[in-house]
Design a protein around this motif. Structure first.
Motif, short mmCIF file in Angstrom:
data_model
loop_
_atom_site.label_atom_id
_atom_site.label_comp_id
_atom_site.label_asym_id
_atom_site.label_seq_id
_atom_site.Cartn_x
_atom_site.Cartn_y
_atom_site.Cartn_z
N UNK A 6 0.82 -1.22 0.00
CA UNK A 6 0.00 0.00 0.00
C UNK A 6 0.85 1.27 0.00
N UNK A 7 2.17 1.13 -0.04
CA UNK A 7 3.02 2.32 -0.12
C UNK A 7 2.95 2.87 -1.54
N UNK A 8 2.78 4.19 -1.70
CA UNK A 8 2.74 4.75 -3.06
C UNK A 8 4.12 4.78 -3.69
N UNK A 9 4.16 4.59 -4.99
CA UNK A 9 5.42 4.70 -5.71
C UNK A 9 5.83 6.17 -5.83
N UNK A 10 7.11 6.39 -6.05
CA UNK A 10 7.59 7.75 -6.25
C UNK A 10 6.98 8.34 -7.51
N UNK A 11 6.50 9.58 -7.42
CA UNK A 11 5.91 10.25 -8.59
C UNK A 11 6.95 10.40 -9.69
N UNK A 12 8.16 10.69 -9.32
CA UNK A 12 9.23 10.84 -10.31
C UNK A 12 9.45 9.52 -11.04
N UNK A 13 9.49 8.41 -10.29
CA UNK A 13 9.70 7.10 -10.92
C UNK A 13 8.54 6.77 -11.86
N UNK A 50 6.59 8.84 -13.52
CA UNK A 50 6.63 9.64 -14.74
C UNK A 50 7.71 9.13 -15.68
N UNK A 51 8.87 8.79 -15.13
CA UNK A 51 9.96 8.30 -15.97
C UNK A 51 9.68 6.93 -16.56
N UNK A 52 8.71 6.21 -16.00
CA UNK A 52 8.36 4.88 -16.51
C UNK A 52 6.99 4.89 -17.20
N UNK A 53 6.64 6.03 -17.81
CA UNK A 53 5.42 6.16 -18.63
C UNK A 53 4.15 5.87 -17.84
N UNK A 54 4.11 6.31 -16.60
CA UNK A 54 2.91 6.17 -15.78
C UNK A 54 2.54 7.53 -15.19
N UNK A 55 2.55 8.54 -16.05
CA UNK A 55 2.30 9.90 -15.60
C UNK A 55 0.89 10.08 -15.06
N UNK A 56 -0.08 9.33 -15.61
CA UNK A 56 -1.45 9.46 -15.14
C UNK A 56 -1.58 9.00 -13.68
N UNK A 57 -0.87 7.92 -13.33
CA UNK A 57 -0.88 7.44 -11.95
C UNK A 57 -0.18 8.45 -11.03
N UNK A 58 0.92 9.01 -11.53
CA UNK A 58 1.64 10.02 -10.75
C UNK A 58 0.78 11.25 -10.52
N UNK A 59 0.01 11.63 -11.53
CA UNK A 59 -0.87 12.80 -11.40
C UNK A 59 -1.91 12.59 -10.31
N UNK A 64 15.42 15.68 -16.72
CA UNK A 64 15.86 14.57 -15.87
C UNK A 64 15.92 13.27 -16.66
N UNK A 65 15.03 13.12 -17.66
CA UNK A 65 15.07 11.93 -18.50
C UNK A 65 16.38 11.87 -19.28
N UNK A 66 16.83 13.04 -19.74
CA UNK A 66 18.09 13.09 -20.47
C UNK A 66 19.26 12.73 -19.55
N UNK A 67 19.16 13.19 -18.31
CA UNK A 67 20.22 12.88 -17.35
C UNK A 67 20.29 11.39 -17.07
N UNK A 68 19.12 10.76 -16.91
CA UNK A 68 19.08 9.33 -16.59
C UNK A 68 19.61 8.50 -17.75
N UNK A 69 19.33 8.97 -18.98
CA UNK A 69 19.81 8.23 -20.14
C UNK A 69 21.34 8.23 -20.20
N UNK A 70 21.96 9.31 -19.68
CA UNK A 70 23.42 9.36 -19.60
C UNK A 70 23.85 8.79 -18.26
#
Length: 296
Positions: free
Chosen positions: A11-18, A20-29, A60-66
């Motif tokens: 029942x712990x919520x996932x990180x909003x940042x995680x 969004x970066x994993x194509x789950x922006x609607x859940x993060x919203x 941040x997505x660009x940073x993670x890719x590098x």
């Protein structure tokens, strides 16, 4: 108990940042709007959209890719200084802390009593560390606590063993200063490392702390040959680390850096401001001296 904890984590919520970066922006919203409602910011939460979240995470997505490695901590001069100084601070704090803690019987006081004293002194020490970090700054708190801890250890060398109360007092004060230094380590180091290498940097300094705790008992054995040697080494390392902490930039009331380049540029700008301020002070002094000469 373990199964209970594992079950609760469902029942712990996932990180909003995680998300969004994993194509789950609607859940993060949804999660961000729920948090905004809990914090009394429901109107601000309604203004958020999936597009806003994604646009804010593009950089941040660009940073993670590098992908970054531990070697990135030593490639640039500012990051190299931060890495070396924080490694020394964490190593020396843990080294002196455990070196002092394993020598409880050497103070000639009941071991249960001194354990109680050493445990009780942590509470005011950590509270004072929090106040100093909030009001004065992280660098001052980190450096001062280490230098004071090392000084108390060195002073204890010259106190006769017959004066048990005084030796215990100095040891407790040193232990309290090291507890304050430990509290500051986590916050200060986390604010020094930029986001792209923050976890890598924290892992590196944590490893250095473990190395310090492993070497502390080995150094303690040197007391069989020279009784004052262990405390001299523990105290000396703490003082050296405290001096090194003064070389680090202050992070109080400053935004967390996101990239290594931002950290480099910020430090260079701070150095330029310090030079300009020094030049202004020198010019003011010269003007004052010239006016005094004209008056005479």
């Amino acid at each position: 108990m373990y199964m209970c904890v594992v079950t609760l984590t469902r029942w712990f919520p996932e990180s909003a940042r995680w998300l969004i970066l994993n194509d789950k922006a609607d859940v993060a919203l949804k999660q961000l709007r729920r948090v905004a409602k809990m914090n009394g910011k429901e109107e601000e939460g309604k203004k958020l959209t999936v597009e806003i979240l994604k646009s804010n995470m593009e950089s941040e997505q660009l940073v993670i890719n590098n992908r970054r490695s531990v070697f990135d901590l030593f490639r640039t001069p500012v990051m190299r200084k931060i890495a070396c100084c924080t490694m020394l601070v964490w190593f020396s704090t843990s080294f002196a802390y455990y070196g002092l803690a394993i020598d409880l019987q050497g103070f000639g006081v009941d071991i249960y009593l001194i354990q109680l004293i050493f445990g009780a002194v942590d509470i005011p020490a950590k509270l004072l560390a929090f106040l100093f970090m909030s009001l004065i700054g992280r660098r001052f708190t980190q450096a001062t606590s280490l230098i004071m801890a090392g000084s108390f250890n060195l002073v204890n060398i010259f106190v006769p063993k017959e004066m048990q109360s005084l030796r215990t007092l100095f040891a407790a004060l040193g232990k309290g200063c090291l507890s304050a230094a430990f509290s500051c380590c986590y916050l200060f180091s986390g604010e020094l490392y930029p986001t792209v290498v923050r976890q890598t940097g924290m892992g590196l300094v944590s490893t250095m702390a473990r190395v310090g705790s492993m070497l502390a008992p080995i150094v303690r054995m040197s007391g069989d040959y020279l009784s004052f040697l262990p405390m001299t080494i523990y105290g000396g390392m703490a003082i050296i680390a405290g001096i090194a902490a003064f070389l680090l930039p202050e992070t109080r009331n400053t935004p967390l850096p996101e990239t290594i380049e931002e950290t480099e540029n910020r430090t260079i700008k701070d150095a330029e401001k310090a030079k300009d301020s020094k030049r202004a002070d020198v010019a003011l002094q010269e003007t004052y001296l010239s006016l005094m000469k004209q008056t005479v």
